[in-house]
Write an enzyme that holds these catalytic residues in place. Structure first.
Site, mmCIF file in Angstrom:
data_model
loop_
_atom_site.group_PDB
_atom_site.id
_atom_site.type_symbol
_atom_site.label_atom_id
_atom_site.label_comp_id
_atom_site.label_asym_id
_atom_site.label_seq_id
_atom_site.Cartn_x
_atom_site.Cartn_y
_atom_site.Cartn_z
ATOM 1 N N THR A 113 0.834 -1.211 0.000
ATOM 2 C CA THR A 113 0.000 0.000 0.000
ATOM 3 C C THR A 113 0.867 1.259 0.000
ATOM 4 O O THR A 113 0.366 2.336 -0.304
ATOM 5 C CB THR A 113 -0.948 0.040 1.217
ATOM 6 O OG1 THR A 113 -0.177 -0.134 2.409
ATOM 7 C CG2 THR A 113 -2.005 -1.038 1.128
ATOM 8 N N LYS A 146 -4.452 -5.858 14.856
ATOM 9 C CA LYS A 146 -3.648 -4.810 15.513
ATOM 10 C C LYS A 146 -3.501 -5.101 17.000
ATOM 11 O O LYS A 146 -2.471 -4.813 17.597
ATOM 12 C CB LYS A 146 -4.276 -3.423 15.304
ATOM 13 C CG LYS A 146 -4.216 -2.884 13.904
ATOM 14 C CD LYS A 146 -2.815 -2.862 13.306
ATOM 15 C CE LYS A 146 -1.909 -1.824 13.947
ATOM 16 N NZ LYS A 146 -0.580 -1.774 13.267
ATOM 17 N N ASP A 159 -17.559 -1.031 11.258
ATOM 18 C CA ASP A 159 -17.357 0.353 11.715
ATOM 19 C C ASP A 159 -17.708 0.500 13.186
ATOM 20 O O ASP A 159 -18.688 -0.087 13.646
ATOM 21 C CB ASP A 159 -18.324 1.272 10.949
ATOM 22 C CG ASP A 159 -17.612 2.176 9.968
ATOM 23 O OD1 ASP A 159 -16.455 1.881 9.620
ATOM 24 O OD2 ASP A 159 -18.234 3.173 9.549
ATOM 25 N N ARG A 208 -20.963 1.071 7.112
ATOM 26 C CA ARG A 208 -19.985 0.043 6.755
ATOM 27 C C ARG A 208 -19.881 -1.036 7.825
ATOM 28 O O ARG A 208 -19.844 -0.721 9.014
ATOM 29 C CB ARG A 208 -18.614 0.707 6.630
ATOM 30 C CG ARG A 208 -18.071 0.763 5.275
ATOM 31 C CD ARG A 208 -16.815 1.571 5.116
ATOM 32 N NE ARG A 208 -15.931 1.721 6.253
ATOM 33 C CZ ARG A 208 -14.789 2.401 6.200
ATOM 34 N NH1 ARG A 208 -14.416 2.965 5.078
ATOM 35 N NH2 ARG A 208 -14.028 2.516 7.257
ATOM 36 N N SER A 218 -6.688 2.516 17.686
ATOM 37 C CA SER A 218 -7.845 2.730 18.555
ATOM 38 C C SER A 218 -8.985 1.779 18.221
ATOM 39 O O SER A 218 -9.917 1.628 19.004
ATOM 40 C CB SER A 218 -8.338 4.164 18.429
ATOM 41 O OG SER A 218 -8.794 4.372 17.114
ATOM 42 N N TYR A 229 -9.374 -6.407 11.300
ATOM 43 C CA TYR A 229 -8.267 -5.456 11.420
ATOM 44 C C TYR A 229 -7.961 -5.156 12.888
ATOM 45 O O TYR A 229 -6.798 -5.176 13.310
ATOM 46 C CB TYR A 229 -8.632 -4.160 10.684
ATOM 47 C CG TYR A 229 -7.636 -3.040 10.903
ATOM 48 C CD1 TYR A 229 -6.374 -3.100 10.311
ATOM 49 C CD2 TYR A 229 -7.953 -1.944 11.682
ATOM 50 C CE1 TYR A 229 -5.449 -2.087 10.515
ATOM 51 C CE2 TYR A 229 -7.046 -0.925 11.889
ATOM 52 C CZ TYR A 229 -5.793 -1.000 11.300
ATOM 53 O OH TYR A 229 -4.883 0.004 11.505
HETATM 54 C C1 UD1 Z 1 -9.073 4.318 10.897
HETATM 55 C C2 UD1 Z 1 -7.827 3.833 10.219
HETATM 56 C C3 UD1 Z 1 -7.295 2.648 10.911
HETATM 57 C C4 UD1 Z 1 -7.055 3.023 12.345
HETATM 58 C C5 UD1 Z 1 -8.362 3.466 12.951
HETATM 59 C C6 UD1 Z 1 -8.217 3.888 14.375
HETATM 60 C C7 UD1 Z 1 -7.598 4.327 7.874
HETATM 61 C C8 UD1 Z 1 -7.885 3.910 6.473
HETATM 62 N N1 UD1 Z 1 -8.115 3.527 8.829
HETATM 63 O O1 UD1 Z 1 -10.174 3.395 10.818
HETATM 64 O O2 UD1 Z 1 -6.064 2.256 10.342
HETATM 65 O O3 UD1 Z 1 -6.532 1.945 13.048
HETATM 66 O O4 UD1 Z 1 -8.824 4.563 12.229
HETATM 67 O O5 UD1 Z 1 -7.367 4.968 14.468
HETATM 68 O O6 UD1 Z 1 -6.935 5.314 8.126
HETATM 69 N N2 UD1 Z 1 -16.243 6.870 5.732
HETATM 70 C C9 UD1 Z 1 -17.159 7.545 4.966
HETATM 71 N N3 UD1 Z 1 -16.869 7.767 3.649
HETATM 72 C C10 UD1 Z 1 -15.716 7.331 3.057
HETATM 73 C C11 UD1 Z 1 -14.772 6.636 3.873
HETATM 74 C C12 UD1 Z 1 -15.077 6.419 5.205
HETATM 75 O O7 UD1 Z 1 -18.237 7.942 5.440
HETATM 76 O O8 UD1 Z 1 -15.516 7.568 1.854
HETATM 77 C C13 UD1 Z 1 -16.554 6.675 7.170
HETATM 78 C C14 UD1 Z 1 -16.396 5.250 7.649
HETATM 79 O O9 UD1 Z 1 -17.539 4.486 7.404
HETATM 80 C C15 UD1 Z 1 -16.122 5.482 9.131
HETATM 81 C C16 UD1 Z 1 -15.380 6.814 9.158
HETATM 82 O O10 UD1 Z 1 -15.627 7.444 7.911
HETATM 83 O O11 UD1 Z 1 -17.328 5.613 9.849
HETATM 84 C C17 UD1 Z 1 -13.884 6.649 9.307
HETATM 85 O O12 UD1 Z 1 -13.456 5.693 8.358
HETATM 86 P P1 UD1 Z 1 -11.889 5.447 8.056
HETATM 87 O O13 UD1 Z 1 -11.237 6.723 7.684
HETATM 88 O O14 UD1 Z 1 -11.789 4.296 7.118
HETATM 89 O O15 UD1 Z 1 -11.306 5.107 9.498
HETATM 90 P P2 UD1 Z 1 -11.648 3.989 10.583
HETATM 91 O O16 UD1 Z 1 -12.442 2.866 10.012
HETATM 92 O O17 UD1 Z 1 -12.164 4.700 11.772
#
Ligand code: UD1
Length: 315
Positions: free
Chosen positions: A36, A146, A274, A271, A119, A142
């Site tokens: 990645t 971790k 989540d 998702r 977290s 995941y």
């Molecule tokens: C993220 C990290 C993960 C880390 C965790 C805790 C990433 C990719 N994942 O997970 O490595 O261990 O935080 O610190 O950095 N969402 C949307 N639209 C999008 C993408 C995401 O609404 O296009 C939402 C998701 O459904 C979620 C939130 O945004 O509710 C955060 O998603 P994401 O950025 O993937 O992070 P985490 O799943 O919280």
């Protein structure tokens, strides 16, 4: 001679730690398998000794650790949905890789390993803020991976005397975060889309919240974790975050101002895997490391948007 090893150095967090070490004049080796990570993220790190290698290969771990004193272990497949789609791949790249690295670090006489925790291990427990004494409750492959890496790391402190520090990162964002993948962090995706005038998608109702942590704070915590006295920090695990939370809907509004995007978000089904809310108690890192955030959320978001606006993240 490299005193420091950064794994996952072509990723966003590894790259940022390596850049900070080089800026201090330190000798750095970096390793990445480009699963990645991006080659373009190595631009500016020419003073570093780079090694292409996969940590699921013990021989690569041995080469990476040779002669090194301190390891920052950032390599991982950092995505909840990716782990839902491919739990075995996540296990190989998060758990096997960590165990191989720890074994190699011990064999090479590495003094300290700083591990990038997550977290996500707190899972869906409604209690906020999340503090380190709470029982982990991982709800995605995941998060399990971790957490396993975290336990292996701490066990190496207990049984082999390797100095270890676990930093549980909360939703890190900032320049160099890859915005192009479906599995990218939400702020990277939103910045790229909104700057391009494309509609971002919010999964769920947008009222989920995160303790979005600007990268400079994570780099700062890592440098403190590397330097702190062993008797204070070795074997410990602590949150690394801002200690504030914001919903996706609120974040979208701030990004609208910063990017000039005039549309609305699309809403789609939530998702799998989540968590709903996330907020860190950051007192322990304060006590053990003297950590406090050095850059705020809005300022971090502003700098991040500017980085993407000026072409960052495009290969
Ligand atoms: C993220 C990290 C993960 C880390 C965790 C805790 C990433 C990719 N994942 O997970 O490595 O261990 O935080 O610190 O950095 N969402 C949307 N639209 C999008 C993408 C995401 O609404 O296009 C939402 C998701 O459904 C979620 C939130 O945004 O509710 C955060 O998603 P994401 O950025 O993937 O992070 P985490 O799943 O919280």
């Amino acid at each position: 001679m490299a005193r420091y090893l950064v794994t996952g150095v072509a990723g966003f967090i590894g790259r940022s730690i390596a850049a900070a070490l080089l800026a201090r004049g330190e000798g750095v080796r970096g390793v990445d398998n480009f699963l990645t990570g991006k080659r373009v993220n190595l631009v500016g790190l020419e003073a570093m000794e780079f090694m292409e290698g996969d940590l699921s290969d013990p021989a690569a771990c041995a080469r990476a650790c040779a002669g090194v004193e301190i390891v920052f272990h950032e390599a991982a497949l950092a995505s909840v949905p990716r782990s839902v789609a491919d739990p075995v791949g996540t296990n190989v790249n998060c758990v096997d890789a960590t165990l191989n690295l720890l074994v190699a670090a011990r064999a090479a006489g590495v003094r300290r390993v700083v591990y990038a925790g997550s977290s996500s291990v707190y899972g869906d427990a409604p209690t906020l803020p999340k503090h380190e004494e709470m029982l982990p409750n991982p709800i995605s492959p995941y998060a399990v991976a971790k957490l396993a890496g975290e336990h292996y790391t701490r066990a190496f402190a207990r049984v082999y005397g390797l100095e270890t520090v676990v930093l549980r990162y909360f939703n890190v964002f900032g320049p160099y975060q890859d915005p192009t993948s479906h599995y990218s962090g939400v702020l990277a995706i939103f910045c790229r889309k909104m700057l391009a005038g494309e509609q971002p998608t919010i999964y769920g109702d947008g009222e989920q919240s995160r303790d979005f942590t600007y990268i400079d704070n994570v780099v700062h915590a890592n440098l403190l974790a590397a330097a702190a006295p062993a008797e204070k920090v070795s074997g410990q695990m602590m949150n690394t975050a801002m200690g504030t939370r914001i919903t996706l809907n609120e974040t979208f509004e701030i990004l609208r101002e910063l990017t000039g995007f005039s549309g609305k978000p699309a809403y789609a089904e939530g998702r799998a895997g989540d968590i709903r809310d996330s907020l860190a108690d950051i007192r322990l890192a304060g006590e053990l490391l003297g950590y406090a955030p050095i850059a705020g959320f809005r300022e971090g978001l502003r700098r991040t948007v500017e980085w993407y606006r000026t072409g960052g993240g495009v290969e």
